[in-house]
Design a protein around this motif. Sequence first.
Motif, PDB file in Angstrom:
ATOM      1  N   PHE A 203     -60.734 -10.852  43.508  1.00 26.00           N
ATOM      2  CA  PHE A 203     -59.890 -10.338  42.427  1.00 26.00           C
ATOM      3  C   PHE A 203     -60.132  -8.840  42.228  1.00 26.00           C
ATOM      4  CE2 PHE A 203     -59.820 -14.825  41.466  1.00 26.00           C
ATOM      5  CZ  PHE A 203     -58.551 -15.029  40.934  1.00 26.00           C
ATOM      6  N   SER A 204     -59.049  -8.107  41.975  1.00 26.59           N
ATOM      7  CA  SER A 204     -59.147  -6.680  41.673  1.00 26.59           C
ATOM      8  C   SER A 204     -57.988  -6.280  40.770  1.00 26.59           C
ATOM      9  CB  SER A 204     -59.121  -5.830  42.949  1.00 26.59           C
ATOM     10  OG  SER A 204     -57.885  -5.976  43.630  1.00 26.59           O
ATOM     11  N   ALA A 205     -58.171  -5.198  40.040  1.00 22.69           N
ATOM     12  CA  ALA A 205     -57.132  -4.661  39.163  1.00 22.69           C
ATOM     13  C   ALA A 205     -57.093  -3.150  39.330  1.00 22.69           C
ATOM     14  CB  ALA A 205     -57.399  -5.021  37.705  1.00 22.69           C
ATOM     15  N   THR A 206     -55.900  -2.592  39.341  1.00 21.71           N
ATOM     16  CA  THR A 206     -55.717  -1.158  39.561  1.00 21.71           C
ATOM     17  C   THR A 206     -54.844  -0.569  38.463  1.00 21.71           C
ATOM     18  OG1 THR A 206     -55.908  -1.376  41.969  1.00 21.71           O
ATOM     19  CG2 THR A 206     -54.851   0.614  41.135  1.00 21.71           C
ATOM     20  N   LEU A 207     -55.221   0.609  38.003  1.00 22.56           N
ATOM     21  CA  LEU A 207     -54.407   1.399  37.092  1.00 22.56           C
ATOM     22  C   LEU A 207     -54.181   2.752  37.756  1.00 22.56           C
ATOM     23  CD1 LEU A 207     -53.067   1.465  34.285  1.00 22.56           C
ATOM     24  CD2 LEU A 207     -55.168   2.511  33.422  1.00 22.56           C
ATOM     25  N   ALA A 208     -52.914   3.155  37.886  1.00 25.55           N
ATOM     26  CA  ALA A 208     -52.588   4.354  38.655  1.00 25.55           C
ATOM     27  C   ALA A 208     -51.603   5.235  37.907  1.00 25.55           C
ATOM     28  CB  ALA A 208     -52.007   3.977  40.016  1.00 25.55           C
ATOM     29  N   LEU A 209     -51.784   6.548  38.064  1.00 24.37           N
ATOM     30  CA  LEU A 209     -50.789   7.537  37.663  1.00 24.37           C
ATOM     31  C   LEU A 209     -50.065   7.961  38.929  1.00 24.37           C
ATOM     32  CD1 LEU A 209     -52.951   9.749  35.255  1.00 24.37           C
ATOM     33  CD2 LEU A 209     -51.391   7.884  34.639  1.00 24.37           C
ATOM     34  N   GLU A 210     -48.751   7.681  39.010  1.00 31.22           N
ATOM     35  CA  GLU A 210     -47.979   7.951  40.226  1.00 31.22           C
ATOM     36  C   GLU A 210     -46.861   8.933  39.925  1.00 31.22           C
ATOM     37  OE1 GLU A 210     -48.886   3.645  42.362  1.00 31.22           O
ATOM     38  OE2 GLU A 210     -46.823   4.371  42.232  1.00 31.22           O
ATOM     39  N   ASP A 211     -46.576   9.782  40.902  1.00 31.05           N
ATOM     40  CA  ASP A 211     -45.631  10.883  40.717  1.00 31.05           C
ATOM     41  C   ASP A 211     -44.242  10.365  40.353  1.00 31.05           C
ATOM     42  OD1 ASP A 211     -44.231  13.231  40.733  1.00 31.05           O
ATOM     43  OD2 ASP A 211     -44.850  13.854  42.730  1.00 31.05           O
ATOM     44  N   SER A 212     -43.799  10.695  39.167  1.00 29.59           N
ATOM     45  CA  SER A 212     -42.483  10.256  38.713  1.00 29.59           C
ATOM     46  C   SER A 212     -41.367  10.879  39.544  1.00 29.59           C
ATOM     47  CB  SER A 212     -42.300  10.608  37.231  1.00 29.59           C
ATOM     48  OG  SER A 212     -41.044  10.194  36.764  1.00 29.59           O
ATOM     49  N   ASN A 213     -41.585  12.108  40.022  1.00 32.17           N
ATOM     50  CA  ASN A 213     -40.554  12.768  40.821  1.00 32.17           C
ATOM     51  C   ASN A 213     -40.195  11.959  42.057  1.00 32.17           C
ATOM     52  OD1 ASN A 213     -40.142  15.656  39.636  1.00 32.17           O
ATOM     53  ND2 ASN A 213     -42.346  15.320  39.599  1.00 32.17           N
TER      54      ASN A 213
END
Length: 461
Positions: A203-213
Motif C-alpha cells: 500500500f502507498s499514498a501520494t500527494l502531488a502538485l502538478e503543472d496546471s498548464n
Amino acid sequence: MKLVKSLLLGSAAGIAAVAGAQAADLPSRKAAPVEYVRVCSAFGAGFFYIPGTDTCLRVGGRVRAEYIVQQKFNGVGLDTQDQYGMRARGRIYIDARNQTAYGTLRTFVRLDTTVSTGSYNQGTNGSAPAFSGQGGITNAGIPGASGTSSNLDRAFVQFGPLTAGRSQSFFDFYADALNYGPIRGSDNVVNLLAYTATFGSGFSATLALEDSNEHRVGNVVVSPGSASNGQPNVGNFIQGGSDYPDLVGSLNVAQGWGSAQLSGAVFQRKTIASTGFGSGDKTGFALQAGVKINLPMLAAGDELWLQAAYAEGGISYLGYGGNSQGSTWSGNTNVGRLLIANSDANIDVFGSMKLTKGYALTAGFLHYWTPTIRQAVYGSYSKLDYSNNIGALGNVGLDPEEWRVGSNLIWSPVAGLDIGVEVLYANARVKSFVQAAGRPVGVLTKSDDSFQGRLRVQRDF
C-alpha cells in the motif's frame, strides 16, 4: 693486452654493481591498478558501479520504426493528404541510484527524438495520429512533410519519498499500457512535486502538485449568439492562467494478484472575455478508479485492466487533449470527417461560464499465446457534456460520444525485440448547430467512423 681487458671488465662490473645498488634505493614506480567496472545487483539487472563511486548506473534506450495506414478525407476537389505515414523514434535514458540512510536516491533522464512523415503530420491531432485529418496541409503548405520533434520525456530526482521534476502524472493508472494507437484515458507526463508514503503490504499514498498548464485544454467553446436573435454576443474568450497547481492524490496497492488505484485531482479553471462579460473562475475536479488483475491461470503474463474516470473542467484527465508534450492527445481530435472540439470550459449563450463534464471507461486484456507471441484487446467509451452549450457553428462538433476498440498481435523472437501489427477502430457522434440567415435554428447530430492500421518494429536495450 690481457691485463688491459681484465682491468676494463672489472671496472664495468664495479660500475654496474654500484648503479644497481643505487637503483634499489629509488622509489618503485609500478603501474596503478586498473579498476574494472563492477556489476551492481542492488537495483536489478543492467546496473553497474560508476568507477570510483558507490553510484549504480544503467544506460538503455529504444529504437522504434512505425508505419500507419488510415482513411483520408480532403473535401471536394482536394487531394493533399497521404493515406500512409512513416515514423522513426530514438530513445536514450540514464538511471542513476544510490542507497542512503534516507532511502534510495534516484536520478532518471529519458530523451525521445522522433521524425514523422505523411499522415502522422496531417489533421488537427498533432502529438498522436488522428484517425483522419481535416485540411491535411502542414509545414508551410507541404502536404505530409517531414516533422522532427525532440522531447524531454522524463527528468526527475527521487529522494526517499520525494519526487521532483518531470514524470508520469500520479493520477494515471492504465496510461496506454497495451495499445499502440490512442484510446481515451489519462496518459500525461508533466512537471510535478510529489510525496509518496508507503505503508507496507504493497500500500502507498501520494500527494502531488502538478503543472496546471500541462493539464489544461486551452480552447474555450462559445455558443453562437447575437443581438438579432435576442441573445447577447458574448465576444471572444481565452482560458486564463491558474493561481495554483493541480492538486493530485492517489492511493495504490500492488500485490501478487495485481494492483489497484484510486485517484483524484482538484484544479482551477478560468475564462477571460474580451468584453469582460462572461469571464469566470471555477474549481474543477476529476476522479478515477482502476484495477489490474494478473491471470496466470490462463498463461504466464496475462492481465486484465479496468478503469473508469469522471471529470468536471479537466477533460485531459479523461484523455481529451492536454498541453503537455507528454500528452497522448493534442487540443482537438478527428474521427473520420468529424472535428471534435476539446475544451475544459465553455460559455453559454448568456455569457455564463460552464465546466465541461465527462467520463471515460477503459479496458484492456493481454494474453500470451506462446512465450514469444502475445495479443492485446482494448477499448474505451467516453462522453462529454458541454451543459447549455450543445453545439457550435461550422464544422466543429461538441458533446462527443465515442467508441474506440482495437487489437494488436506482437511477436518477440528474441529478448528486447517486438514486431507487432495493430488495427484500431473509432466511432463518434457529435452535435452542431444548423443555421439559417446567420442564426442558429436547430441542432444536427453527425456521426462517422474510421479505421487505422499500424506496423511497429521496436528494439529495447
